[in-house]
Motif scaffolding. Sequence first.
Motif, PDB file in Angstrom:
ATOM      1  N   ASP A 496       0.827  -1.191  -0.141  1.00 18.21           N
ATOM      2  CA  ASP A 496       0.227   0.019  -0.032  1.00 18.21           C
ATOM      3  C   ASP A 496       0.682   1.370  -0.104  1.00 18.21           C
ATOM      4  O   ASP A 496       0.354   2.132   0.139  1.00 18.21           O
ATOM      5  N   GLY A 497       2.201   1.229  -0.460  1.00 16.73           N
ATOM      6  CA  GLY A 497       3.126   2.229  -0.247  1.00 16.73           C
ATOM      7  C   GLY A 497       2.982   3.208  -1.546  1.00 16.73           C
ATOM      8  O   GLY A 497       2.181   3.157  -2.276  1.00 16.73           O
ATOM      9  N   LEU A 498       3.845   4.222  -1.249  1.00 16.44           N
ATOM     10  CA  LEU A 498       3.761   5.301  -2.331  1.00 16.44           C
ATOM     11  C   LEU A 498       5.167   5.274  -2.668  1.00 16.44           C
ATOM     12  O   LEU A 498       6.264   5.347  -1.945  1.00 16.44           O
ATOM     13  N   VAL A 499       5.177   5.876  -3.953  1.00 16.41           N
ATOM     14  CA  VAL A 499       6.692   6.106  -4.360  1.00 16.41           C
ATOM     15  C   VAL A 499       6.768   7.402  -5.112  1.00 16.41           C
ATOM     16  O   VAL A 499       5.890   7.892  -5.756  1.00 16.41           O
ATOM     17  N   VAL A 500       7.891   8.238  -4.836  1.00 17.66           N
ATOM     18  CA  VAL A 500       8.041   9.549  -5.206  1.00 17.66           C
ATOM     19  C   VAL A 500       9.343   9.712  -6.064  1.00 17.66           C
ATOM     20  O   VAL A 500      10.225   8.877  -5.778  1.00 17.66           O
ATOM     21  N   SER A 501       9.274  10.522  -7.209  1.00 17.65           N
ATOM     22  CA  SER A 501      10.548  10.940  -7.987  1.00 17.65           C
ATOM     23  C   SER A 501      10.535  12.039  -8.831  1.00 17.65           C
ATOM     24  O   SER A 501       9.250  12.354  -9.149  1.00 17.65           O
ATOM     25  N   PHE A 502      11.697  12.668  -9.107  1.00 19.06           N
ATOM     26  CA  PHE A 502      11.728  13.566 -10.055  1.00 19.06           C
ATOM     27  C   PHE A 502      12.697  13.503 -11.201  1.00 19.06           C
ATOM     28  O   PHE A 502      12.860  13.977 -11.926  1.00 19.06           O
ATOM     29  N   TYR A 503      13.190  11.921 -11.265  1.00 20.46           N
ATOM     30  CA  TYR A 503      13.944  11.583 -12.192  1.00 20.46           C
ATOM     31  C   TYR A 503      13.307  10.884 -13.447  1.00 20.46           C
ATOM     32  O   TYR A 503      12.449  10.219 -13.261  1.00 20.46           O
ATOM     33  N   ASP A 537       8.732   4.680 -18.450  1.00 21.94           N
ATOM     34  CA  ASP A 537       8.881   5.562 -19.734  1.00 21.94           C
ATOM     35  C   ASP A 537       9.206   6.782 -19.481  1.00 21.94           C
ATOM     36  O   ASP A 537       8.262   7.805 -19.205  1.00 21.94           O
ATOM     37  N   PRO A 538      10.555   7.141 -19.944  1.00 17.64           N
ATOM     38  CA  PRO A 538      11.023   8.606 -19.657  1.00 17.64           C
ATOM     39  C   PRO A 538      10.268   9.679 -20.483  1.00 17.64           C
ATOM     40  O   PRO A 538      10.522  10.792 -20.026  1.00 17.64           O
ATOM     41  N   SER A 539       9.514   9.066 -21.552  1.00 18.12           N
ATOM     42  CA  SER A 539       8.976  10.227 -22.582  1.00 18.12           C
ATOM     43  C   SER A 539       7.501  10.507 -21.904  1.00 18.12           C
ATOM     44  O   SER A 539       7.013  11.464 -22.572  1.00 18.12           O
ATOM     45  N   VAL A 540       7.163   9.855 -21.005  1.00 21.53           N
ATOM     46  CA  VAL A 540       5.775   9.943 -20.576  1.00 21.53           C
ATOM     47  C   VAL A 540       5.697  11.190 -19.924  1.00 21.53           C
ATOM     48  O   VAL A 540       6.778  11.544 -18.946  1.00 21.53           O
ATOM     49  N   ALA A 541       4.609  12.042 -20.090  1.00 24.78           N
ATOM     50  CA  ALA A 541       4.676  13.506 -19.262  1.00 24.78           C
ATOM     51  C   ALA A 541       3.145  13.686 -18.476  1.00 24.78           C
ATOM     52  O   ALA A 541       2.421  13.009 -18.977  1.00 24.78           O
ATOM     53  N   HIS A 542       3.461  13.910 -17.268  1.00 26.42           N
ATOM     54  CA  HIS A 542       2.245  14.327 -16.326  1.00 26.42           C
ATOM     55  C   HIS A 542       1.965  15.467 -16.325  1.00 26.42           C
ATOM     56  O   HIS A 542       1.015  15.741 -15.446  1.00 26.42           O
TER      57      HIS A 542
END
Length: 553
Positions: A496-503, A537-542
């Motif tokens: 049930d955890g969360l994962v964070v990143s800006f890379y 996928d590094p090309s995905v943008a949110h």
Amino acid sequence: MTSTLPIRAAAPPWRDLVDLPMLAAIALLLPVVFLLAPLPIDETRYLAVAWEMRQTGEFLVPHLNGATYAHKPPLLFWLINAGWALTGVHAWTARAMTLLCSFASLALLHRLTWRLTASVAAARIAVWVLLGAIYFAAFANAIMFDVLLATCVLLAAHGVCDLVDARTARGVTLTGVALGLGILVKGPVMLLDIAAFALLAPWWSADRLAGRRARYFGALAASLLLGAVIGLAWAIPAALHGGDAYAHAIFLRQTFDRIEGVKGASTHGRPFWWYGMIFPFMLLPWPLVLRGRWNALRDLAAARDVRFALAWLAPTFIAFSLIGGKQPHYLLPAIPAFALLVAAAIDRGGWRVRHGLLGLCMLAVGAAVAYLPHYARTHGGPIVLEDVSPGWGIATALLGAAMLVFARRLRGPAWATLATIACVLMVKLAIVQGTGTRYDIGLVAQRIQVAQEQGRPIVHMGWHHGVYEFAARQSEPLQVLHDIGELERWAATHPDGLVVSFYERFRFRATPVFTTPFRGVEVSIWNVREALASGVDPSVAHSRDAEEDASDD
């Protein structure tokens, strides 16, 4: 031209510094203290270390994200915590503390110039030149080490002058304490910042050391010993408490890696000539707007203050150029030496400030800045520029136009300094307005804080540099993982955890539960099961910024 010793007169009172133009300068420096959020990566990191000190009560060995932090000694972090004891925990407290150190540097330079010249006019000019150097003005309220280090260097300069003037007890105390404090600010680099003018005192002191050189160097050695004692009073207990790896880092690795400019060691390795290219820009507008006869400077070459400034600036510049690790702010403590030289050129060498040229440059820069948002929208420029109001450029251009109109009426460096500080203020306010949340980590930090308070597992992919820690007021470290395999093993025990990143290399296809632009990319939070199921996928943008970043790859 032979050098004559300045006639000793009554020292100008400190309050002479605080006149209407100086109050205007202070007013231009204050807004950023309260309006500009801590900038990642450096300012957020230093606040995180200070916050962890407060949270854990561990004031001897600095920590970042639960691990020992050997990159810097603790004095800045101690001062931030001392400020928080008075004001409560705020980012602006740290900025205000740095600004106070900047004002202390100005006051110390004012007194130093007067001691070397006995000229109140030269002392005031030196203050305006230092404050008007664009790099000093930009860093005057930044949460960084170098303004505080400059204050220690100027304090040591007073101590060395005391030793030259045979005020031995005060000189040893002042030089030693300043040296020790400088070591506690940024380590042994403090020695490099003061070594030149201290060792070359027989050359610049105008025969004041005649017959006393051995005594002077003995007192200087005593000062060095006192400074070492102050520095080691922290370093030895910290090394014993922090462990072998920490001891090796603070005594050896940090210093030698920076000297060698080791690649991959965050030491900013750059070529020998790099400072020669960068330093003139750090001193703007003065290299551009000063005008005078070079012959006049040669006539001043034997003057005590000019020799002191040359003994300070030239060897220090060469020494830092020989070191592999280079950053512009490493030379910030040497800018007061340049201010001393300019003060002599204006006060006694007949040099003057070309306000008209400065106004013309500001007019051109303002017009360019006003046009940038339109250019970015029509030519696909950075999104940050699209969102900047052209009003900042227009205001800069209007200020330049005013300088042009009144150029013949303006005298001395004060007006050029005020114009420079105003431009720095407008640039920083444009950052606040144009970047929006891109450099403000507060929104995502709040999400992390809520997750930790609720006891929900959360992990970060890639080293986060402590950017969230202060803004989230974290009470525990944010765990860091470095590859997808580690994340899969973590998810098996924390479904049930969360994962964070800006890379980009950890940009998952799944729709994040939260995302926001961050420094030209994006920082996102995902449910870990959804993230792993979707893949990377590094090309995905949110976010809008990430879309632009992906299109540029």
